[in-house]
Design a protein around this motif. Structure first.
Motif, short mmCIF file in Angstrom:
data_model
loop_
_atom_site.label_atom_id
_atom_site.label_comp_id
_atom_site.label_asym_id
_atom_site.label_seq_id
_atom_site.Cartn_x
_atom_site.Cartn_y
_atom_site.Cartn_z
N GLU A 81 0.81 -1.22 0.00
CA GLU A 81 0.00 0.00 0.00
C GLU A 81 0.85 1.27 0.00
OE1 GLU A 81 -2.76 -0.06 3.20
OE2 GLU A 81 -3.87 -1.80 2.45
N SER A 82 2.14 1.14 0.30
CA SER A 82 3.02 2.30 0.36
C SER A 82 3.68 2.53 -0.98
CB SER A 82 4.11 2.10 1.44
OG SER A 82 3.52 1.93 2.70
N ASP A 83 3.79 3.80 -1.39
CA ASP A 83 4.44 4.11 -2.66
C ASP A 83 5.62 5.06 -2.51
OD1 ASP A 83 3.07 6.40 -2.05
OD2 ASP A 83 1.81 6.41 -3.83
N ARG A 84 6.00 5.35 -1.25
CA ARG A 84 7.18 6.18 -0.98
C ARG A 84 8.03 5.49 0.07
NH1 ARG A 84 4.17 10.44 0.96
NH2 ARG A 84 5.83 10.70 2.51
N ARG A 142 10.57 -1.20 -4.91
CA ARG A 142 9.51 -0.66 -5.76
C ARG A 142 9.04 0.72 -5.29
NH1 ARG A 142 4.89 -0.96 -2.95
NH2 ARG A 142 3.63 -0.31 -4.73
N MET A 143 9.33 1.08 -4.03
CA MET A 143 8.95 2.40 -3.50
C MET A 143 9.99 3.47 -3.81
SD MET A 143 7.95 1.32 0.38
CE MET A 143 7.27 -0.29 0.74
N THR A 145 12.73 5.92 -5.63
CA THR A 145 12.95 6.66 -6.86
C THR A 145 14.28 6.25 -7.48
OG1 THR A 145 14.12 8.47 -5.76
CG2 THR A 145 11.70 8.63 -5.86
#
Length: 204
Positions: A81-84, A142-143, A145
């Motif tokens: 659920e986390s993207d950072r 995957r989180m 950059t």
């Protein structure tokens, strides 16, 4: 009525033994000679307990490994659920510490038999870190950059998270982290310091 051992698969027998072992440890603690009480609770013979799980140290090891597998299964959707990276680390730590604080067997061990439990977070932690890193590094990656990936190893992120979680589980502190909200604020504050760029070198 429990099924007889001969009617069960080896996996089912082992799981029954480990379920009984967990219940026995919660009831009587880590210091007890366990095989007789486990056998009685599981409805199996002591030789069967030895055959499928081993001696007392192997029972502890099997329970610990089973719990790690269960924990990672529950943690995975939290991280997805986390993207950072910063929020992902916070989510990971808050979930893991909360899970540990609500875990009856772990808390009993930390309270009553720390000499048995604490080494899993210190001297015997490396296999846990390695296994966690193999499982979690792709989820943290995957989180991240492209810039973060150029400077930060996702495996290091996993180890940072483990060391922070282990410390929060086993060591008291002066800052209140007793609730999930307070713990989240604590971790967010720590990460805000970690992400501050290093000061530029001063010209002499």
């Amino acid at each position: 009525m429990k099924s007889r051992a001969q009617d069960l698969s080896p996996i089912a027998i082992r799981e029954r033994i480990l379920d009984a072992a967990e219940a026995c440890l919660i009831d009587v603690g880590y210091g007890t000679r366990l095989h007789a009480v486990i056998a009685e609770r599981a409805g199996l013979s002591r030789p069967t307990v030895y055959k499928y799980v081993g001696d007392q140290s192997e029972i502890f090891e099997a329970l610990f490994q089973r719990e790690i597998t269960h924990f990672f299964t529950l943690l995975r959707p939290v991280l997805l659920e986390s993207d950072r990276l910063d929020s992902g680390i916070t989510d990971c730590v808050v979930f893991a510490v909360g899970y540990a604080r609500r875990h009856a067997l772990l808390q009993k061990g930390l309270r009553d038999d720390p000499a048995v439990v604490l080494p899993w977070f210190t001297m015997r932690a490396r296999p846990f870190i390695e296994r966690g890193t193999d499982y979690l590094a792709p989820l943290f990656e995957r989180m991240m950059t492209a810039e973060q990936l150029a400077t930060i190893d996702p495996r290091a992120v996993c180890e940072w998270a483990f060391r922070l979680v282990a410390s929060l589980i086993t060591t008291g502190g002066v800052v209140d982290t007793s609730s999930d909200a307070a713990l989240r604020d604590f971790v967010d504050g720590l990460l805000s310091i970690a992400w501050v760029p290093a000061p530029a070198a001063q010209l002499v």
